[in-house]
Design a protein around this motif. Structure first.
Motif, PDB file in Angstrom:
ATOM      1  N   GLY C 277      32.197  -4.175   0.361  1.00  0.00           N
ATOM      2  CA  GLY C 277      32.499  -5.574  -0.152  1.00  0.00           C
ATOM      3  C   GLY C 277      33.690  -5.549  -1.196  1.00  0.00           C
ATOM      4  N   LEU C 278      34.982  -5.002  -0.617  1.00  0.00           N
ATOM      5  CA  LEU C 278      36.142  -4.967  -1.515  1.00  0.00           C
ATOM      6  C   LEU C 278      37.118  -5.081  -0.627  1.00  0.00           C
ATOM      7  N   ASN C 294      41.001  -9.459  -9.887  1.00  0.00           N
ATOM      8  CA  ASN C 294      40.691  -9.570 -11.553  1.00  0.00           C
ATOM      9  C   ASN C 294      40.748  -8.418 -12.416  1.00  0.00           C
ATOM     10  N   HIS C 328      30.941  -4.652  -6.205  1.00  0.00           N
ATOM     11  CA  HIS C 328      30.967  -5.180  -4.722  1.00  0.00           C
ATOM     12  C   HIS C 328      31.102  -6.549  -4.995  1.00  0.00           C
ATOM     13  N   ARG C 329      31.695  -7.408  -3.837  1.00  0.00           N
ATOM     14  CA  ARG C 329      32.231  -8.817  -4.056  1.00  0.00           C
ATOM     15  C   ARG C 329      30.965  -9.500  -4.404  1.00  0.00           C
ATOM     16  N   TYR C 330      29.722  -9.183  -3.885  1.00  0.00           N
ATOM     17  CA  TYR C 330      28.694  -9.986  -4.163  1.00  0.00           C
ATOM     18  C   TYR C 330      27.655  -9.629  -5.027  1.00  0.00           C
ATOM     19  N   ASP C 331      28.155  -8.494  -5.884  1.00  0.00           N
ATOM     20  CA  ASP C 331      27.068  -8.029  -6.742  1.00  0.00           C
ATOM     21  C   ASP C 331      27.012  -8.975  -7.927  1.00  0.00           C
ATOM     22  N   ASN C 332      25.820  -9.347  -8.511  1.00  0.00           N
ATOM     23  CA  ASN C 332      25.781 -10.476  -9.364  1.00  0.00           C
ATOM     24  C   ASN C 332      26.156  -9.836 -10.734  1.00  0.00           C
ATOM     25  N   LEU C 333      26.842 -10.675 -11.464  1.00  0.00           N
ATOM     26  CA  LEU C 333      27.474 -10.083 -12.558  1.00  0.00           C
ATOM     27  C   LEU C 333      26.649 -10.056 -13.734  1.00  0.00           C
ATOM     28  N   LYS C 334      25.514 -10.942 -13.853  1.00  0.00           N
ATOM     29  CA  LYS C 334      24.539 -10.957 -14.907  1.00  0.00           C
ATOM     30  C   LYS C 334      23.228 -10.018 -14.611  1.00  0.00           C
ATOM     31  N   HIS C 335      22.695 -10.238 -13.430  1.00  0.00           N
ATOM     32  CA  HIS C 335      21.572  -9.866 -13.211  1.00  0.00           C
ATOM     33  C   HIS C 335      21.577  -8.562 -11.959  1.00  0.00           C
ATOM     34  N   PRO C 337      20.909  -5.041 -12.859  1.00  0.00           N
ATOM     35  CA  PRO C 337      20.418  -4.103 -13.909  1.00  0.00           C
ATOM     36  C   PRO C 337      20.729  -2.787 -13.498  1.00  0.00           C
ATOM     37  N   ASN C 338      20.800  -2.338 -12.245  1.00  0.00           N
ATOM     38  CA  ASN C 338      20.965  -0.930 -11.874  1.00  0.00           C
ATOM     39  C   ASN C 338      22.561  -0.611 -11.801  1.00  0.00           C
TER      40      ASN C 338
END
Lengths: 342, 342, 342, 342
Positions: C277-278, C294, C328-335, C337-338
């Motif tokens: 995802g990059l 960024n 990963h482009r679609y990792d959630n930035l807040k949630h 946890p792993n």
């Protein structure tokens, strides 16, 4: 002496076309019917072809026992273009054998939908009737027959074969066409490079020389009369009906006719095999070699082409021909009451 | 009276195969040579086919003047499977005419590489020798001939045609095979739904009935002897050589032979047309209909199949046959000195 | 003064990677893990590439605020090969605008199965990350920007752009590679002729010059350090993080990253977009440009390639990287946890 | 208590969209601009869809911290059709894990030219966003999660998931659409049979039940408001922004977004990923799920479709949105001076 044989056979009506005069008058009727067609467009990718009059229309035929008939523009030279493909293939088969030739080129139609796919599953061009296959055949003629010959000798070699196939009738060369073809060769260059990348050629081929050789074969000239003799040589198992010269072995002729049958008319090949059922090869010059095995060869020539690059008048002539005579490959010879057996 | 004609012709050596005994002894030699081949695998997608002995091997032939010869397992019934395709196509042509039939199905090989593409550019299946095309042909038989007939009558109609084609010899039906085919029909269901989506069928077709009808045609039984008569009827312009019955019109026969020539042997069709040059149709039963136009019909049967689903012994038999005799479609009839003209 | 800014930001932990040291030590662990992999084969179609040691392995990174880290063989020059494609595409976008560029080249992956089909439905190469598209991009650089420049000036023009993208770090040229590429160019010649036949190029292009220019771009050298700055310039919206120079417009960068995301890793692109995802681009040199928008740019370099021509160690490094960090482009930035947010 | 959190965050301007009112007024402007478009055709393959007014046009959005805005026809129920595909895929990932799911279905766009080729090189459908892949996903939901559940329980199971994803807002079922879909299912039947032939399904699947289940998922209803919550749950790493319920694991969400990005907009997917750069999924109902990761989810709904089956107004809305705001996946967040950062 030959003449005496011809005359005595005529007397005995032992010719393959016993009522030749009547037959020719029917041919002439078909010729005139097709003359009225004014459809199609003369090939225009090079100026030498574009200049050809759309009115040219000639039909010549030569039976396997040497009877001949011509009507229309049958003495005007034209470049053979793709009509040379079955002939170079025939030479390769004759000199190298089917087994060697078909290591390099396939034996099947490519399927109408995928002409972009240049190579078959065995990484060979699909057959010797398409450009890619004919370029490979030219490379075999250059590399495998007599490798040490000069380029000039190689050309002479092929030229001599064409001459024998035509019973020593008119075979010429159009250098302006050759030079134009070479200048407008993006597609053939693409094919050649692609095939070299895929190791389709014999080793150490000179690509430029090979393409030149291919364009030279396409730029050889014939007229309807000489080309009808070539067709008749194919109809006659490789023996020229005019000279009696065994130019090609029967096995080579069989293979050439098989692939003319299935692949000779560009993307119209399948349809032509179904509805006309005769081995034929067309070229963008508007010429068509048509073979009626064991009977005769014909050359049809008229420059205007249909959307699939076949001569409009040529195709129509063939349709009429098999409508009237039992010449379709799968016409029954005894039980086709609606058709004539000339 | 018929016998007297046969006897007198034999006496005068006017048969198409004058030296029939010698010819048959050569056929028997080829038969025995092929018997020694133990390659290939019996079809196993349904148990009824899987149970067939790999040793079965039969050859029957029937000339157009009714001379017959059989060797091996020629009296054992087997289901016709794809060998029924040229016959249902022939019935459709005979009843509806080529023009109507080919509005719904094409006339060309599909190209070896792209059997996943079910339809041609005109959104029709490529030809009547592939499953998709044969399913369409069955729908034409059902919908266009006598629409008001019951399903039973429609089946009888086709059955009667098969019977006439075989000179009233053995034609049966294997219900266990039919039921198995119907249960193992994922591919044919996929084809049928895909074609209905693309409006390939006549309107308002019942898809389930149509597929059943197709499977029933595939489940009809013959033996080598009856199938050789069918082949001979095709060789003889549609007239059964045993009964003299004109079952099919000459034009229908011509079209059937044309497509058997170009499309009859699955993905091996192009290669077979080139190297054997005879119209033929094979099936997963291991049977092969082979037609030598104007001469004879043959049925070859041996269950073990090669990777392209053709009978291993059947293919080899054909190769040997055209090696010895001038039966290849493009063998020259006068100048093929290395081949016999029986 | 720049240093003071850097130092004061570090002091305030205002950097994009606040705990840079810890981050680097994790990077080094991944580096070492990948070092133990000894799979893949060094590209061998030209001797200059074949000679590269399979043990070379370097990783450099440069954040958008100029923090840098290198481990391994990061000072050894290698030719950029296909890693130059996003850069020449970026220059074309920057100078000509997306609208002009994409008249000549598409914006979509070609689909894994059909790399033989060179052109899309609009008769353009599929995207600028494949050879055909990159050749077209080179022709645009030559013909549309400053047509009147000499070949030398055109090369200098591109070279100067590369230099600015890399913050004036190492950019070289390997003439032996250029000459070898030109000699082993069957495929690229085939593509170029095929595209000229289909009128893909701007008018009156000189095909030979254009291919030479393409090979020259592929033969430009960088090392891991300079290439990581280029990647970081892309991560930073076109502003070089070392020099502060606005080399590319933001819109040009967005388009480059979009196509690196979907088409940058040859036939592995779809899989890479899914699992890593990059945006990235690999070359047969074994190099990989990787952009974390960024945040930072990376260069990974190790010559042994997998079956799809991507660097084995490079791919593995990326997998580990996104396993540990939320890159990963679609990792959630807040949630997520792993995963670590550096 | 929740309200107090919301209010205090608003007071502190800590929301992801600090100036929410201004943002909404810009959204409304785009909405009104698109309202003036009167192109496209309402889907007509079943009467229930055909009857939808072409004037319906609604936009709802829900941020990850629960702020909401709706304009237009946002309370009218419509069937989800293909908008259900990312949701059933999400459930499968969540319950079975990516590794199991992707044994059965691929992760890549199929390539625009070859939608006739149903399966990829690994004999799996290309991805879960196309019909073939979504049918497989339904079979996994039925067979692998709790095999012993009744059909009714299985439907309830999925329904309950949809309900949680939407924060318990409107989810319905349109039985007339279900029955119509089942009656007009030639293509889906063809796909299903073809896939079963190729062993794409888990073993012993009941094809009819599986297709029914798939049509039922497509026939579930939502409205713009409930669907915007679902989109927001995806934007928020799987946690419903309204209820705080962790419906999906972060890894499942990442995979869903990746494939919505590359494959969510039918044959326009590549173009949409390039020019809009947001994960989205459209359906023939005219609905679109649009996700701005870490920011918000949107539902756009307007029945008239373009030639590629995407909502005309929906597509145009997205283009305007990314023209004004820095929402394109590869917009630079710091250096895109021509775009707003809400």
């Amino acid at each position: 002496a030959d003449n005496i044989v011809l005359i005595s056979r005529a007397f005995l009506r032992q010719f393959v076309i016993p009522e030749f005069e009547e037959f020719c008058s029917r041919i002439e009727k078909i010729y005139n019917k097709c003359k009225g067609i004014h459809l199609g467009k003369v090939a225009s990718y090079i100026p030498q072809l574009e200049r050809m009059s759309p009115d040219y229309w000639g039909v010549s035929l030569c039976t396997i026992d040497g009877q001949r008939f011509s009507v229309g523009d049958t003495k005007i030279p034209f470049t053979m273009q793709s009509c040379s493909k079955p002939l170079t293939y025939a030479i390769a088969l004759n000199e190298l054998g089917s087994e060697v030739v078909h290591r390099y080129v396939g034996q099947e139609p490519s399927g109408r939908m995928f002409n972009e796919l240049v190579l078959d599953f065995n990484k060979r061009p699909h057959n010797p009737m398409v450009n890619a296959g004919a370029i490979i055949v030219c490379s075999l003629l250059m590399e495998l027959i007599e490798k040490e010959m000069s380029l000039a000798e190689k050309f002479d070699y092929v030229n001599a074969y064409f001459k024998r196939l035509s019973g020593n009738e008119y075979i010429g060369f159009n250098n302006a066409v050759f030079l134009s073809e070479r200048e407008n060769a993006d597609r053939n260059n693409a094919l050649a490079y692609y095939m070299r990348e895929n190791k389709c050629f014999p080793e150490k081929i000179n690509l430029r020389d090979c393409l030149d050789f291919y364009f030279q074969c396409c730029s050889m000239e014939a007229d309807c009369e000489s080309m009808s003799v070539m067709a008749s040589t194919l109809a006659n198992g490789g023996i020229c009906p005019i000279t009696g010269d065994q130019v090609l072995k029967p096995d080579a002729v069989r293979d050439v006719l098989s692939l003319m049958h299935s692949c000779g008319m560009y993307d119209y090949s399948g349809q032509f095999a179904f509805s006309v059922g005769l081995p034929a090869k067309s070229g963008v010059c508007g010429g068509m070699l048509v073979v009626i095995p064991n009977v005769m060869g014909l050359c049809l020539w008229s420059p205007p082409l249909d959307a699939l690059s076949n001569s409009v008048r040529g195709i129509e002539f063939c349709r009429e021909l098999v409508n009237i005579f039992n010449f379709h490959r799968y016409d029954n010879l005894k039980h086709a009451p609606n058709k004539l057996d000339p």
